[in-house]
Design an enzyme around this catalytic site. Structure first.
Site, short mmCIF file in Angstrom:
data_model
loop_
_atom_site.label_atom_id
_atom_site.label_comp_id
_atom_site.label_asym_id
_atom_site.label_seq_id
_atom_site.Cartn_x
_atom_site.Cartn_y
_atom_site.Cartn_z
N GLU A 229 0.83 -1.21 0.00
CA GLU A 229 0.00 0.00 0.00
C GLU A 229 0.87 1.25 0.00
O GLU A 229 0.50 2.27 -0.60
CB GLU A 229 -0.97 0.01 1.18
CG GLU A 229 -1.99 -1.14 1.19
CD GLU A 229 -2.77 -1.31 -0.12
OE1 GLU A 229 -3.01 -0.31 -0.81
OE2 GLU A 229 -3.11 -2.45 -0.47
N GLU B 199 -0.71 -0.43 -9.78
CA GLU B 199 -0.32 -1.71 -9.17
C GLU B 199 1.16 -1.99 -9.42
O GLU B 199 1.81 -2.66 -8.62
CB GLU B 199 -1.21 -2.83 -9.73
CG GLU B 199 -1.16 -4.12 -8.97
CD GLU B 199 -1.70 -4.05 -7.54
OE1 GLU B 199 -2.33 -3.03 -7.15
OE2 GLU B 199 -1.50 -5.03 -6.79
ZN ZN Z 1 -2.52 -2.81 -4.92
#
Ligand code: ZN
Length: 507
Positions: free
Chosen positions: A271, A300
């Site tokens: 995160e 991502e």
């Molecule tokens: Zn992620």
């Protein structure tokens, strides 16, 4: 942005409107963050309604005739600006979003938002009770909504295309199928070779690690990696996520398991990677549509780069291992670094996507991607989904979930979002994480040595310069091309996996 005297007066009016909408969106995000962290359960129904109201207001404001008129009036002005100027980019990105948003009625957005909140509540109950029947009617409704949403964009080749494009601009069902097919062909033989060997012993990670010490250690690490705690904070949640209220307030959430060191630590670093991206966006973009990541795949790639390519590397732990041993002397004091390194990189056929290792992870994603397409195409009914899920795990990973909790109920996505476009970003992110990291290493071959010394600034600055600062000024394809000099490719990921796991497993 650029010098004020050159700015078209209507551009200033547009920016003011966009900032108002951004402020409503930020308030929505804050309500959502509160719901996912501290809100008592009794607040759920009202909170769902409040979120739906705010989303509807923001959508109505954004799709207003005024915004359309301002964009039209500024079209000639925009055409004369250089493509990569901030102003041209703001107008281009806003136009693209506006053209998409006006196709979806705000009454639909409000209905969908309300439904999502109710569906999430049903899932939160169904998962611990291991009862798919509770969510089935909600998921059927979600599937209908997802089709309805796609059909606001007629002319698609595949019904999932508009849903994919919303989170990974420039990608389609067809292009992702080709990419996933190539990747699968290369990954499956590696998985087979590794899993034919004895499974690595990761018992050292499954001792008792008290929560407070875990949280303190991971906080120390992410600060060292470059996460700015004056512009962020960390709280606990059920399903970790990153959320931004402004460029000066980018928060992360985490969950900690006292008998699994992997969970809390790596989800925190993950995160944080998302958080570094948002904290690194050019301050001038504050309050505009440019102040965000460019796609779910590129986002991502940043969480996975820090989590895996950095956080699961031997170099990283050569610096941090003595520190984690110091934090947990009874648990890790006698465990050699090499044992720990192999434990955090254990490859195994497993059931849970978020716990999966780097080698098998993408197979989990491909299962979900294919099932989404089957559902949208009407080839698969929601009531048959748990069985279809289990069948795919049997054929692709060689194991079957004992129940739906560790099967079809494990991920929140379909139960709080939509069916379609929800999962491809994870694998795109893995592919890109290796491609970006390789490019950073070509520019700065000293990075691995620096990581070994606990210095992360060169890497962080390279990512900031080449990716973060641009926000969503450029499309994902443009960012990849500019930063790495080539189009998206699976080769850097395959080279990375072959090298790292070839060494660990002697392939
Ligand atoms: Zn992620």
């Amino acid at each position: 942005m650029q010098t004020l005297e050159k700015t078209h007066p209507k551009l200033q009016v547009l920016k003011n409107r966009l900032t108002e909408i951004n402020d409503i969106d930020s308030a929505t995000s804050l309500l959502y963050w509160d719901q996912a962290t501290y809100m008592p359960a009794g607040g759920a129904a009202a909170r769902g309604r409040q979120l739906a109201t705010l989303r509807q207001i923001a959508h109505e404001k954004f799709t207003s005739l005024e915004i359309g008129q301002l964009l039209d009036d500024l079209a000639t002005y925009a055409a004369d600006l250089p493509y990569d100027s901030d102003e041209a980019s703001l107008l281009r990105v806003t136009r693209r979003r506006y053209d998409r948003a006006i196709k979806v009625p705000s009454s639909f957005m409000a209905k969908l938002s309300q439904h999502r909140a109710e569906s999430y509540e049903a899932w939160a109950k169904a998962r611990p009770e291991n009862n798919f029947a509770i969510v089935q009617p909600f998921l059927e409704k979600t599937l209908e909504f997802s089709r309805e949403r796609a059909n606001f964009f007629p002319g698609y080749e595949h019904i999932a295309d508009p849903l994919i494009e919303a989170s990974d601009y420039g990608m389609s069902t067809a292009s992702i199928r080709v990419l996933f097919h190539q990747l699968r062909d290369r990954l499956v033989p590696i998985v087979q070779k590794i899993t034919a060997q004895p499974i690595a012993d990761d018992a050292c990670l499954h001792q008792h690690f008290p929560e407070t010490q875990q949280l303190a250690f991971s906080l120390k690490v992410i600060e060292r990696l470059g996460y700015d705690l004056k512009r962020g904070r960390q709280d606990k949640t059920l399903h970790p996520f990153m959320i931004k209220f402004s460029l000066g307030d980018v928060r992360i959430t985490t969950r900690v398991y006292e008998h699994d060191l992997n969970q809390g630590f790596f989800s925190t670093v993950h995160e944080m990677g998302h958080g570094l991206y948002e904290q690194g966006i050019a301050p001038d973009f504050e309050g505009t549509p440019l102040a965000g990541g460019t796609s779910s795949g590129v986002h991502e790639s940043q969480s996975r780069l820090w989590e895996n390519l950095v956080g699961r590397s031997r170099n990283f732990w050569q610096y941090f291992y003595p520190q984690i041993q110091h934090a947990f002397p009874n648990q890790l004091g006698q465990v050699p670094l090499e044992t720990f390194y192999r434990a955090i990189n254990k490859v195994d056929r497993s059931l849970i996507r978020t716990d999966a290792d780097e080698v098998t992870y993408n197979l989990h994603v491909m299962i979900r991607f294919d099932l989404e397409l089957d559902l949208l195409e009407g080839q698969l009914a929601v009531r048959d989904l748990p069985e279809a899920w289990n069948d795919r795990y049997r054929s692709d990973l060689g194991i079957v979930p004992a129940n739906d909790q560790e099967g079809v109920l494990q991920d929140v996505h379909w139960y709080s979002g939509q069916v379609g476009g929800m999962f491809q970003g994870y694998t795109l992110g893995n592919i890109l994480s290796a491609q970006f990291f390789a490019a950073a290493l070509r520019a700065h071959p000293e990075i691995p040595e620096q990581i070994r010394r606990g210095e992360f600034n060169t890497l962080h600055q390279w990512l900031k310069t080449n990716i973060y600062q641009h926000g969503c000024k450029f499309t994902p394809a443009e960012v990849v091309e500019k930063a790495t000099g080539s189009a998206l490719s699976i080769e850097p990921l395959m080279q990375y996996i072959q090298q790292k796991y070839g060494e660990i497993y002697g392939l």
